[in-house]
Scaffold this motif. Structure first.
Motif, PDB file in Angstrom:
ATOM      1  N   ASP A  76      10.532  12.896   9.914  1.00  0.00           N
ATOM      2  CA  ASP A  76      10.559  14.289  10.359  1.00  0.00           C
ATOM      3  C   ASP A  76      11.940  14.770  10.789  1.00  0.00           C
ATOM      4  O   ASP A  76      12.210  15.975  10.779  1.00  0.00           O
ATOM      5  N   THR A  77      12.856  13.862  11.123  1.00  0.00           N
ATOM      6  CA  THR A  77      14.213  14.255  11.514  1.00  0.00           C
ATOM      7  C   THR A  77      15.274  13.592  10.632  1.00  0.00           C
ATOM      8  O   THR A  77      16.460  13.666  10.935  1.00  0.00           O
ATOM      9  N   ASP A  78      14.859  12.962   9.547  1.00  0.00           N
ATOM     10  CA  ASP A  78      15.781  12.246   8.655  1.00  0.00           C
ATOM     11  C   ASP A  78      16.106  13.109   7.431  1.00  0.00           C
ATOM     12  O   ASP A  78      15.556  12.922   6.346  1.00  0.00           O
ATOM     13  N   THR A  79      17.009  14.047   7.621  1.00  0.00           N
ATOM     14  CA  THR A  79      17.346  15.023   6.582  1.00  0.00           C
ATOM     15  C   THR A  79      17.824  14.366   5.297  1.00  0.00           C
ATOM     16  O   THR A  79      17.392  14.766   4.204  1.00  0.00           O
ATOM     17  N   MET A  80      18.703  13.377   5.385  1.00  0.00           N
ATOM     18  CA  MET A  80      19.252  12.761   4.177  1.00  0.00           C
ATOM     19  C   MET A  80      18.179  12.055   3.354  1.00  0.00           C
ATOM     20  O   MET A  80      18.159  12.168   2.129  1.00  0.00           O
ATOM     21  N   ASP A 137      -1.915  18.917   4.027  1.00  0.00           N
ATOM     22  CA  ASP A 137      -1.820  20.060   4.942  1.00  0.00           C
ATOM     23  C   ASP A 137      -0.395  20.285   5.458  1.00  0.00           C
ATOM     24  O   ASP A 137      -0.166  21.133   6.319  1.00  0.00           O
ATOM     25  N   GLY A 138       0.566  19.488   4.953  1.00  0.00           N
ATOM     26  CA  GLY A 138       1.969  19.677   5.329  1.00  0.00           C
ATOM     27  C   GLY A 138       2.448  18.804   6.475  1.00  0.00           C
ATOM     28  O   GLY A 138       3.641  18.786   6.781  1.00  0.00           O
ATOM     29  N   ARG A 139       1.545  18.070   7.107  1.00  0.00           N
ATOM     30  CA  ARG A 139       1.973  17.163   8.182  1.00  0.00           C
ATOM     31  C   ARG A 139       2.590  15.906   7.588  1.00  0.00           C
ATOM     32  O   ARG A 139       2.282  15.521   6.467  1.00  0.00           O
ATOM     33  N   ALA A 173       0.847  -1.201   0.000  1.00  0.00           N
ATOM     34  CA  ALA A 173       0.000   0.000   0.000  1.00  0.00           C
ATOM     35  C   ALA A 173       0.878   1.245   0.000  1.00  0.00           C
ATOM     36  O   ALA A 173       1.831   1.335   0.779  1.00  0.00           O
ATOM     37  N   PRO A 174       0.566   2.212  -0.877  1.00  0.00           N
ATOM     38  CA  PRO A 174       1.311   3.476  -0.873  1.00  0.00           C
ATOM     39  C   PRO A 174       0.761   4.421   0.200  1.00  0.00           C
ATOM     40  O   PRO A 174      -0.415   4.782   0.172  1.00  0.00           O
ATOM     41  N   LEU A 175       1.611   4.792   1.158  1.00  0.00           N
ATOM     42  CA  LEU A 175       1.215   5.718   2.217  1.00  0.00           C
ATOM     43  C   LEU A 175       1.906   7.049   1.966  1.00  0.00           C
ATOM     44  O   LEU A 175       3.134   7.120   1.974  1.00  0.00           O
ATOM     45  N   PRO A 176       1.151   8.123   1.714  1.00  0.00           N
ATOM     46  CA  PRO A 176       1.767   9.421   1.442  1.00  0.00           C
ATOM     47  C   PRO A 176       2.706   9.820   2.578  1.00  0.00           C
ATOM     48  O   PRO A 176       2.335   9.716   3.750  1.00  0.00           O
ATOM     49  N   ILE A 177       3.913  10.273   2.233  1.00  0.00           N
ATOM     50  CA  ILE A 177       4.843  10.666   3.299  1.00  0.00           C
ATOM     51  C   ILE A 177       4.543  12.071   3.820  1.00  0.00           C
ATOM     52  O   ILE A 177       4.911  12.398   4.931  1.00  0.00           O
ATOM     53  N   MET A 178       3.897  12.899   3.002  1.00  0.00           N
ATOM     54  CA  MET A 178       3.495  14.234   3.438  1.00  0.00           C
ATOM     55  C   MET A 178       2.041  14.437   3.049  1.00  0.00           C
ATOM     56  O   MET A 178       1.660  14.227   1.900  1.00  0.00           O
TER      57      MET A 178
END
Length: 136
Positions: A101-105, A92-94, A84-89
């Motif tokens: 949320d803390t994985d910059t790379m 509304d930007g959440r 299943a594809p789960l939107p990462i964003m």
């Protein structure tokens, strides 16, 4: 040849599906990138001298572009016997999935994948040349 609508990538041991931006958003992002890269967007003429004044994209514009790119990315997760594809964003930007949320790379890598997948066609073949030909 039919244009791919999705591309799957693996980043940081996780599977993601990159989708297509809508045409208006893709045009906006492509124009921003062209204005940053091409000389017609950064020359200033003062007292007969042409000077370059290329500047970095401001933070608000960068975050806008990055958010739009990430809204077409989904993490592929097993749900029963299916992926299943789960939107990462979310719209509304959440964040739509945990751990990004803390994985910059990973976020930077996914942003680049999304940009390349969505605007690479514009820079291949005669697409750019056809755009700047006079309309007749």
């Amino acid at each position: 040849m039919k244009r791919e609508m999705f591309k799957e990538v693996e980043v940081s041991g996780r599977r993601f599906r990159i989708g297509r931006l809508d045409a208006l958003t893709g045009s906006y992002i492509t124009t921003l990138i062209l204005m940053q890269m091409l000389p017609f967007g950064d020359a200033q003429v003062t007292e007969g001298h042409v000077t370059k004044s290329r500047s970095l994209m401001d933070k608000a514009t960068f975050l806008d572009v990055q958010s739009e790119c990430l809204k077409v990315v989904a993490e592929l997760k097993e749900v029963g016997d299916n992926m299943a594809p789960l939107p990462i964003m979310l719209s509304d930007g959440r964040w739509g999935v945990e751990g990004l949320d803390t994985d910059t790379m990973t976020i930077l890598t996914l942003t680049i994948h999304s940009l390349i997948f969505n605007i690479a066609d514009f820079f291949q073949g005669d697409a750019l040349n056809n755009l700047i030909k006079p309309i007749s």
